[in-house]
Scaffold this motif. Structure first.
Motif, mmCIF file in Angstrom:
data_model
loop_
_atom_site.group_PDB
_atom_site.id
_atom_site.type_symbol
_atom_site.label_atom_id
_atom_site.label_comp_id
_atom_site.label_asym_id
_atom_site.label_seq_id
_atom_site.Cartn_x
_atom_site.Cartn_y
_atom_site.Cartn_z
ATOM 1 N N MET A 133 9.430 8.404 8.681
ATOM 2 C CA MET A 133 9.241 7.136 7.975
ATOM 3 C C MET A 133 7.761 6.787 7.928
ATOM 4 N N THR A 134 7.261 6.500 6.737
ATOM 5 C CA THR A 134 5.870 6.092 6.582
ATOM 6 C C THR A 134 5.810 4.758 5.857
ATOM 7 N N ILE A 135 5.116 3.817 6.468
ATOM 8 C CA ILE A 135 4.884 2.523 5.838
ATOM 9 C C ILE A 135 3.387 2.377 5.623
ATOM 10 N N LYS A 136 3.002 2.086 4.394
ATOM 11 C CA LYS A 136 1.606 1.820 4.081
ATOM 12 C C LYS A 136 1.483 0.410 3.512
ATOM 13 N N LEU A 137 0.453 -0.284 3.946
ATOM 14 C CA LEU A 137 0.182 -1.617 3.424
ATOM 15 C C LEU A 137 -1.171 -1.601 2.732
ATOM 16 N N TYR A 138 -1.172 -1.892 1.450
ATOM 17 C CA TYR A 138 -2.403 -2.013 0.679
ATOM 18 C C TYR A 138 -2.781 -3.485 0.650
ATOM 19 N N GLN A 139 -4.013 -3.774 1.047
ATOM 20 C CA GLN A 139 -4.342 -5.166 1.322
ATOM 21 C C GLN A 139 -5.830 -5.459 1.132
ATOM 22 N N PHE A 140 -6.149 -6.766 1.130
ATOM 23 C CA PHE A 140 -7.489 -7.263 1.424
ATOM 24 C C PHE A 140 -7.416 -7.799 2.846
ATOM 25 N N ALA A 141 -8.320 -7.403 3.701
ATOM 26 C CA ALA A 141 -8.294 -7.901 5.075
ATOM 27 C C ALA A 141 -8.407 -9.422 5.115
ATOM 28 N N ILE A 142 -9.155 -10.000 4.174
ATOM 29 C CA ILE A 142 -9.421 -11.432 4.187
ATOM 30 C C ILE A 142 -8.246 -12.270 3.683
ATOM 31 N N GLU A 192 0.374 2.100 8.132
ATOM 32 C CA GLU A 192 -0.979 2.548 7.819
ATOM 33 C C GLU A 192 -1.609 1.496 6.906
ATOM 34 N N ILE A 193 -2.704 0.929 7.366
ATOM 35 C CA ILE A 193 -3.356 -0.126 6.604
ATOM 36 C C ILE A 193 -4.410 0.469 5.681
ATOM 37 N N GLN A 194 -4.277 0.191 4.403
ATOM 38 C CA GLN A 194 -5.248 0.639 3.407
ATOM 39 C C GLN A 194 -5.979 -0.602 2.878
ATOM 40 N N SER A 195 -7.140 -0.882 3.458
ATOM 41 C CA SER A 195 -7.900 -2.053 3.029
ATOM 42 C C SER A 195 -8.717 -1.709 1.794
ATOM 43 N N LEU A 210 3.408 -3.035 -0.384
ATOM 44 C CA LEU A 210 3.981 -2.196 0.664
ATOM 45 C C LEU A 210 4.564 -0.938 0.043
ATOM 46 N N ASP A 211 4.249 0.194 0.649
ATOM 47 C CA ASP A 211 4.807 1.480 0.238
ATOM 48 C C ASP A 211 5.591 2.042 1.422
ATOM 49 N N HIS A 212 6.917 2.016 1.310
ATOM 50 C CA HIS A 212 7.780 2.551 2.356
ATOM 51 C C HIS A 212 8.434 3.822 1.843
ATOM 52 N N ASP A 213 7.868 4.961 2.231
ATOM 53 C CA ASP A 213 8.380 6.262 1.789
ATOM 54 C C ASP A 213 8.553 6.316 0.276
ATOM 55 N N GLY A 214 7.575 5.755 -0.438
ATOM 56 C CA GLY A 214 7.614 5.803 -1.896
ATOM 57 C C GLY A 214 8.266 4.611 -2.554
ATOM 58 N N HIS A 215 8.925 3.777 -1.778
ATOM 59 C CA HIS A 215 9.504 2.554 -2.340
ATOM 60 C C HIS A 215 8.433 1.464 -2.323
#
Length: 245
Positions: free
Chosen positions: A1-10, A29-32, A55-60
């Protein structure tokens, strides 16, 4: 299972999701991303809007803080943030929707209006958790960044004043509720409390928030005065934050 969060830290909306993930004990995994440069990355993921968090959870792919909280509760039901009782659920969602639409934009507009006048303070916060060279890029292009952000978010003297009034009305109401009970809805911590404390977090600057907060003396004078005046109400939310973050 992979969870990625694409974000602005602020972003306080991204803080909502970071907090929800931590609360549920989920590693992501945080992608700032750097504001502006994020457009292509986010549009490739969503094929539509360019806003974060995503949020990217295994491609979702799930976009938007409220939608991500829905998804996390549905997919990872342990430690739910949404009440199971129908009446309490409706109340929690109503609080979240109201705070998302009123508190978040007001905090953002008021803070940016004053901090954008201090590039040396603003640049490290906008570029937080991104490669070091982004600070240089932002510094060199800051006048254009200032122009774009003010136009995109409709930030000016008038809207900043309206935002201040909105913040004060909400803080008064929230403090009154918390004086009578420990949570906004029901007998437990919910997405309503998480949203309230997250969206106002930039005003009490918690250490868990991943940006280099400015030292008190570098905060614009008007905000310093406002913070001093509204410290009791902000401390109420800070206690909620520290007790559950």
């Amino acid at each position: 299972m992979t969870i990625k969060l694409y974000q602005f830290a602020i972003s306080p909306y991204c803080e909502k999701v970071r907090w929800a993930l931590d609360y549920k004990g989920l590693h992501a995994e945080i992608q700032s991303l750097l504001p502006g440069q994020h457009l292509n990355t986010v549009r490739k993921l969503t094929r539509a809007d360019s806003s974060v968090p995503v949020l990217d959870h295994d491609g979702h792919i799930v976009q938007g803080s409220a939608q991500i909280l829905d998804y996390l509760d549905d997919t990872f039901p342990d430690k739910p943030l949404t009440p199971t009782d129908a009446t309490e659920k409706a109340a929690a969602l109503a609080w979240e929707q109201r705070l998302d639409s009123e508190a978040g934009p007001a905090v953002r507009c008021y803070a940016y209006h004053h901090f954008l006048q201090r590039p040396k303070v603003m640049v490290p916060m906008l570029a937080a958790q991104t490669p070091f060279y982004n600070r240089i890029v932002l510094k060199l292009a800051f006048s254009r960044v200032d122009e774009i952000m003010r136009k995109w978010m409709k930030i000016n003297e008038k809207t900043a004043e309206t935002s201040r009034q909105t913040m004060e009305a909400l803080l008064t109401e929230l403090a009154d509720v918390y004086q009578t009970r420990p949570f906004l809805v029901g007998d437990g911590f919910s997405r309503a409390d998480l949203t309230a404390a997250s969206l106002f977090a930039p005003m009490f600057q918690p250490a868990q928030y991943p940006v280099p907060w400015p030292k008190p003396g570098r905060i614009p004078k008007e905000i310093q005065h406002w913070l001093a005046q509204w410290q009791p109400q902000l401390q109420t939310l800070e206690k909620v934050y520290q007790a559950n973050r």
